[in-house]
Design a protein around this motif. Sequence first.
Motif, PDB file in Angstrom:
ATOM      1  N   GLU A 167       0.880  -1.172   0.000  1.00 45.90           N
ATOM      2  CA  GLU A 167       0.000   0.000   0.000  1.00 45.90           C
ATOM      3  C   GLU A 167       0.911   1.212   0.000  1.00 45.90           C
ATOM      4  O   GLU A 167       1.997   1.182   0.575  1.00 45.90           O
ATOM      5  N   ILE A 168       0.448   2.296  -0.604  1.00 43.17           N
ATOM      6  CA  ILE A 168       1.271   3.506  -0.666  1.00 43.17           C
ATOM      7  C   ILE A 168       0.666   4.577   0.234  1.00 43.17           C
ATOM      8  O   ILE A 168      -0.452   5.035   0.007  1.00 43.17           O
ATOM      9  N   GLY A 197       2.976  -5.128   2.503  1.00 40.62           N
ATOM     10  CA  GLY A 197       3.694  -4.102   3.243  1.00 40.62           C
ATOM     11  C   GLY A 197       3.084  -2.743   2.982  1.00 40.62           C
ATOM     12  O   GLY A 197       2.085  -2.613   2.267  1.00 40.62           O
ATOM     13  N   MET A 198       3.687  -1.723   3.571  1.00 39.94           N
ATOM     14  CA  MET A 198       3.248  -0.348   3.340  1.00 39.94           C
ATOM     15  C   MET A 198       4.476   0.489   3.015  1.00 39.94           C
ATOM     16  O   MET A 198       5.464   0.481   3.766  1.00 39.94           O
ATOM     17  N   MET A 229      -1.341  -8.495   8.944  1.00 43.69           N
ATOM     18  CA  MET A 229      -1.025  -8.099   7.577  1.00 43.69           C
ATOM     19  C   MET A 229      -0.609  -9.371   6.837  1.00 43.69           C
ATOM     20  O   MET A 229       0.061 -10.241   7.416  1.00 43.69           O
ATOM     21  N   ALA A 230      -0.997  -9.493   5.585  1.00 44.13           N
ATOM     22  CA  ALA A 230      -0.636 -10.667   4.791  1.00 44.13           C
ATOM     23  C   ALA A 230       0.885 -10.824   4.739  1.00 44.13           C
ATOM     24  O   ALA A 230       1.627  -9.835   4.819  1.00 44.13           O
ATOM     25  N   GLU A 240       7.478  -0.743   5.448  1.00 42.32           N
ATOM     26  CA  GLU A 240       7.183  -1.581   6.608  1.00 42.32           C
ATOM     27  C   GLU A 240       6.582  -2.895   6.136  1.00 42.32           C
ATOM     28  O   GLU A 240       5.674  -2.914   5.295  1.00 42.32           O
ATOM     29  N   VAL A 241       7.105  -3.993   6.690  1.00 42.90           N
ATOM     30  CA  VAL A 241       6.619  -5.346   6.385  1.00 42.90           C
ATOM     31  C   VAL A 241       6.523  -6.107   7.701  1.00 42.90           C
ATOM     32  O   VAL A 241       6.988  -5.634   8.744  1.00 42.90           O
ATOM     33  N   ASN A 242       5.928  -7.294   7.661  1.00 42.21           N
ATOM     34  CA  ASN A 242       5.913  -8.143   8.851  1.00 42.21           C
ATOM     35  C   ASN A 242       7.350  -8.390   9.299  1.00 42.21           C
ATOM     36  O   ASN A 242       8.251  -8.588   8.464  1.00 42.21           O
ATOM     37  N   GLN A 243       7.554  -8.388  10.605  1.00 40.72           N
ATOM     38  CA  GLN A 243       8.901  -8.568  11.133  1.00 40.72           C
ATOM     39  C   GLN A 243       9.487  -9.895  10.642  1.00 40.72           C
ATOM     40  O   GLN A 243       8.831 -10.936  10.699  1.00 40.72           O
TER      41      GLN A 243
END
Length: 178
Positions: free
Chosen positions: A77-78, A100-101, A95-96, A158-161
């Motif tokens: 996502e932006i 990410g964002m 979050m899938a 940002e993504v899942n850790q």
Amino acid sequence: MNYGDYSNRRYPIIKVGAHRPQFRAAHPVWRVTTVLFGLVVTLCVLFAGNVPAQETEAQPILPGVTLMIDGKPLKTEIAATSQQRYMGLSFRPSMADDAGMLFVYDAERPLTFTMRNTLIPLSIAFISADLVINEIHDMDVGPNQLFDSRNIAMFALEVNQGWFEQNGIKAGAQIVMQ
């Protein structure tokens, strides 16, 4: 003795109400203070309990783009406006894995992120204007944490850790937008 002529007598002059303290409401400072106090009370009453929904709920899914990072696809996502960047992933319960964002700024500069109201552990990549990852940090859930970029950046992702590590992505990786 002439009882009708009182012009020669001196009687004490007594002001009516002189024994009471004088009320100062007419003083200009009191007027301004009263008006300001009234304004503050009115605003508090008007806005009490009216916290915008966006301050307590996750923002809707934002338009996005697929990024290729060292051949690995990532749906992002932006977040391009200041409000979108401010809300970020706050209040999202999950979050899938391949999502990410991407936070987009108008120029390179030092960036600082926080985990305010964020419910999922994240990893963040600070990215230069030429879409190269400068650095990656893990961000654990919890308040009062700041995550600063060591170098100037124009983007943050940002993504899942653990996503970067799981996909073998390190600083220096090139990002391609599709």
